[in-house]
Motif scaffolding. Sequence first.
Motif, PDB file in Angstrom:
ATOM      1  N   ALA A  52       0.850  -1.229  -0.109  1.00 37.83           N
ATOM      2  CA  ALA A  52      -0.084  -0.076   0.214  1.00 37.83           C
ATOM      3  C   ALA A  52       0.763   1.187  -0.074  1.00 37.83           C
ATOM      4  CB  ALA A  52      -0.892   0.085   1.104  1.00 37.83           C
ATOM      5  N   ILE A  53       1.732   1.341   0.868  1.00 41.61           N
ATOM      6  CA  ILE A  53       2.732   2.603   0.651  1.00 41.61           C
ATOM      7  C   ILE A  53       3.754   2.430  -0.496  1.00 41.61           C
ATOM      8  CG2 ILE A  53       4.970   3.409   2.003  1.00 41.61           C
ATOM      9  CD1 ILE A  53       3.711   2.027   4.579  1.00 41.61           C
ATOM     10  N   ALA A  54       4.146   1.181  -0.738  1.00 42.27           N
ATOM     11  CA  ALA A  54       5.141   1.322  -1.939  1.00 42.27           C
ATOM     12  C   ALA A  54       4.511   1.640  -3.357  1.00 42.27           C
ATOM     13  CB  ALA A  54       5.716  -0.009  -2.336  1.00 42.27           C
ATOM     14  N   PHE A  55       3.161   1.126  -3.458  1.00 37.51           N
ATOM     15  CA  PHE A  55       2.478   1.464  -4.876  1.00 37.51           C
ATOM     16  C   PHE A  55       1.285   2.224  -4.584  1.00 37.51           C
ATOM     17  CE2 PHE A  55       4.733  -2.536  -5.141  1.00 37.51           C
ATOM     18  CZ  PHE A  55       5.443  -2.385  -5.664  1.00 37.51           C
ATOM     19  N   ASN A  56       0.970   2.948  -3.567  1.00 37.51           N
ATOM     20  CA  ASN A  56       0.114   3.819  -3.115  1.00 37.51           C
ATOM     21  C   ASN A  56      -1.497   3.164  -3.655  1.00 37.51           C
ATOM     22  OD1 ASN A  56      -0.856   6.553  -2.396  1.00 37.51           O
ATOM     23  ND2 ASN A  56      -1.204   7.421  -4.460  1.00 37.51           N
ATOM     24  N   THR A  57      -1.788   1.896  -2.956  1.00 40.52           N
ATOM     25  CA  THR A  57      -2.915   1.388  -3.419  1.00 40.52           C
ATOM     26  C   THR A  57      -4.277   1.708  -2.657  1.00 40.52           C
ATOM     27  OG1 THR A  57      -2.714  -0.460  -1.567  1.00 40.52           O
ATOM     28  CG2 THR A  57      -1.784  -0.980  -3.673  1.00 40.52           C
ATOM     29  N   LYS A  58      -3.984   2.660  -1.520  1.00 36.17           N
ATOM     30  CA  LYS A  58      -5.071   3.225  -0.838  1.00 36.17           C
ATOM     31  C   LYS A  58      -5.893   2.009  -0.329  1.00 36.17           C
ATOM     32  CE  LYS A  58      -4.236   7.475  -1.654  1.00 36.17           C
ATOM     33  NZ  LYS A  58      -4.019   8.414  -0.321  1.00 36.17           N
ATOM     34  N   GLY A 108      -1.659   4.798   1.803  1.00 38.47           N
ATOM     35  CA  GLY A 108      -1.017   5.092   0.482  1.00 38.47           C
ATOM     36  C   GLY A 108       0.356   5.469   0.879  1.00 38.47           C
ATOM     37  N   SER A 109       0.857   6.115  -0.298  1.00 37.03           N
ATOM     38  CA  SER A 109       2.460   6.495  -0.110  1.00 37.03           C
ATOM     39  C   SER A 109       2.880   7.371   0.898  1.00 37.03           C
ATOM     40  CB  SER A 109       2.923   7.030  -1.304  1.00 37.03           C
ATOM     41  OG  SER A 109       2.696   6.307  -2.537  1.00 37.03           O
ATOM     42  N   ASN A 110       1.703   8.281   1.343  1.00 41.59           N
ATOM     43  CA  ASN A 110       2.108   9.100   2.607  1.00 41.59           C
ATOM     44  C   ASN A 110       1.806   8.710   3.907  1.00 41.59           C
ATOM     45  OD1 ASN A 110       3.186  11.257   0.906  1.00 41.59           O
ATOM     46  ND2 ASN A 110       0.897  11.744   0.140  1.00 41.59           N
ATOM     47  N   GLY A 111       1.494   7.468   3.908  1.00 43.13           N
ATOM     48  CA  GLY A 111       0.930   6.755   5.017  1.00 43.13           C
ATOM     49  C   GLY A 111      -0.634   6.546   5.200  1.00 43.13           C
ATOM     50  N   PRO A 112      -1.040   6.446   6.625  1.00 43.12           N
ATOM     51  CA  PRO A 112      -2.453   6.156   6.813  1.00 43.12           C
ATOM     52  C   PRO A 112      -3.490   7.481   6.618  1.00 43.12           C
ATOM     53  CG  PRO A 112      -1.479   6.135   8.670  1.00 43.12           C
ATOM     54  CD  PRO A 112      -0.185   6.410   7.717  1.00 43.12           C
ATOM     55  N   GLU A 113      -4.491   7.341   6.176  1.00 38.71           N
ATOM     56  CA  GLU A 113      -5.641   8.210   6.294  1.00 38.71           C
ATOM     57  C   GLU A 113      -6.813   7.597   7.194  1.00 38.71           C
ATOM     58  OE1 GLU A 113      -7.137   9.827   2.604  1.00 38.71           O
ATOM     59  OE2 GLU A 113      -5.302   9.584   1.733  1.00 38.71           O
ATOM     60  N   PRO A 114      -6.955   8.174   8.303  1.00 36.22           N
ATOM     61  CA  PRO A 114      -7.693   7.481   9.226  1.00 36.22           C
ATOM     62  C   PRO A 114      -9.319   7.760   8.683  1.00 36.22           C
ATOM     63  CG  PRO A 114      -6.145   8.611  10.517  1.00 36.22           C
ATOM     64  CD  PRO A 114      -6.031   9.123   9.176  1.00 36.22           C
ATOM     65  N   LEU A 115     -10.093   6.636   9.014  1.00 34.66           N
ATOM     66  CA  LEU A 115     -11.572   6.976   8.509  1.00 34.66           C
ATOM     67  C   LEU A 115     -12.241   7.354   9.751  1.00 34.66           C
ATOM     68  CD1 LEU A 115     -12.075   3.780   6.410  1.00 34.66           C
ATOM     69  CD2 LEU A 115     -11.636   6.103   5.623  1.00 34.66           C
TER      70      LEU A 115
END
Length: 442
Positions: free
Chosen positions: A330-336, A365-372
């Motif tokens: 998810a981080i390497a390829f920005n999979t979200k 994603g590439s910038n780390g986690p976006e909390p829901l």
Amino acid sequence: MKKHSVLVAGGGSTFTPGIVLMLLDNLDRFPIRSLKFYDNDGARQEIVAEACKVLLKEKAPQIEFTYTTDPEVAFTDVDFVMAHIRVGKYPMRELDEKIPLKYGVVGQETCGPGGIAYGMRSIGGVLELVKYMEKYSPNAWMLNYSNPAAIVAEATRVLCPDSKILNICDMPIGIENRMANILGMESRKELEVMYYGLNHFGWWKSITDKNGADMMPALKEYVSKNGYVPPNPEGGQHVEASWNDTFAKAKDVYALDPETLPNTYLKYYLFPDYVVEHSNPEYTRANEVMDNREKQVFTECRKIIELGNSEGCELEVDEHASYIVDLARAIAFNTKERMLLIVENQGAIENFDSTAMVEIPCLVGSNGPEPLRVGSIPQFQHGMMSQQVSVEKLVAEAWTEKSYQKLWQAITLSKTVPSASVAKSILDDLVEANKAFWPELH
């Protein structure tokens, strides 16, 4: 697809071969150019590493493989640090479990006084890894699943707030695998979950399938009768008698709040008397692990080294390792990808401490986690979590300030401990046992 360099910190762990096998199974999704192991116990690491060298030679000879006890060699030129260290190893875990039991209190690896003792050892170890990573590979990410994850996460939040460290846990994944089995599904990835809480301390608020159909009624009906013991149990790491009891006991934990589905670890906080009654103070979970998994893994590793091949090898892919590959991807390829992580609350749970490290779904994603956004939580969960998050914050403060007082407060506040006097007796024994690992308290 870019190839990545991965460092496993804790190369001598019994979980390392399972992680290597998982990485090898997933090279099409997450290609690797270099794999390194790092451990401060060179002799222990060598056995695991030499066996893994054989596995790599057979399955992926193109991957450059090294193992070392030198931080500079280990941490230079890496993209991901997968950290699972156990400061004090299993002999210290045994004391974490047996000292509280001496006083009629839950003796457990991550819960109660044992988890607090382990946390006091882990903080320094994980911070040291972060320091090495930032010095030698400042753009790398650390995927940390060293326990107790909640205390480690709180300490890193306070002491290295800008670090690229993600704290994760496999326990909800293990339970979701069981949920999928109960529902007759192939994989937990067919489920969409809303989960909230602290590490080893949470609840599922909703579970649907990918089409949005509500899976909670069927799961609740099953769990109310059987806990999380699935109709067709599969093999895996959590199948010993003590684990089976934990999965079965979930039905009693569930009865307390039938609106949600609970994490199994809540049994230690809600039924501590039951847990103590069913514990053997002479032979705890640490002894089980040393006599079973540890012996089995090291025996298999020695066998592979001796034979020079992995024929008939009984090492297994670790179920929790697949989660780490998903996270790295998810981080390497920005999979979200949507994943459960331990992150600073910052309003995700509306009516809860914004600085608490909570375990909730995030898009990664590439910038780390976006909390829901979780929304508001009920009073029962709020009360339980407030008490437990205070324990975790006090432990991190006790480590930072070298404060005996704060550690005594932390143990007293744990729901597993009946009184301040019992907390003090346990703490004094733990201080004595942890002289080589804890900061000197005053």
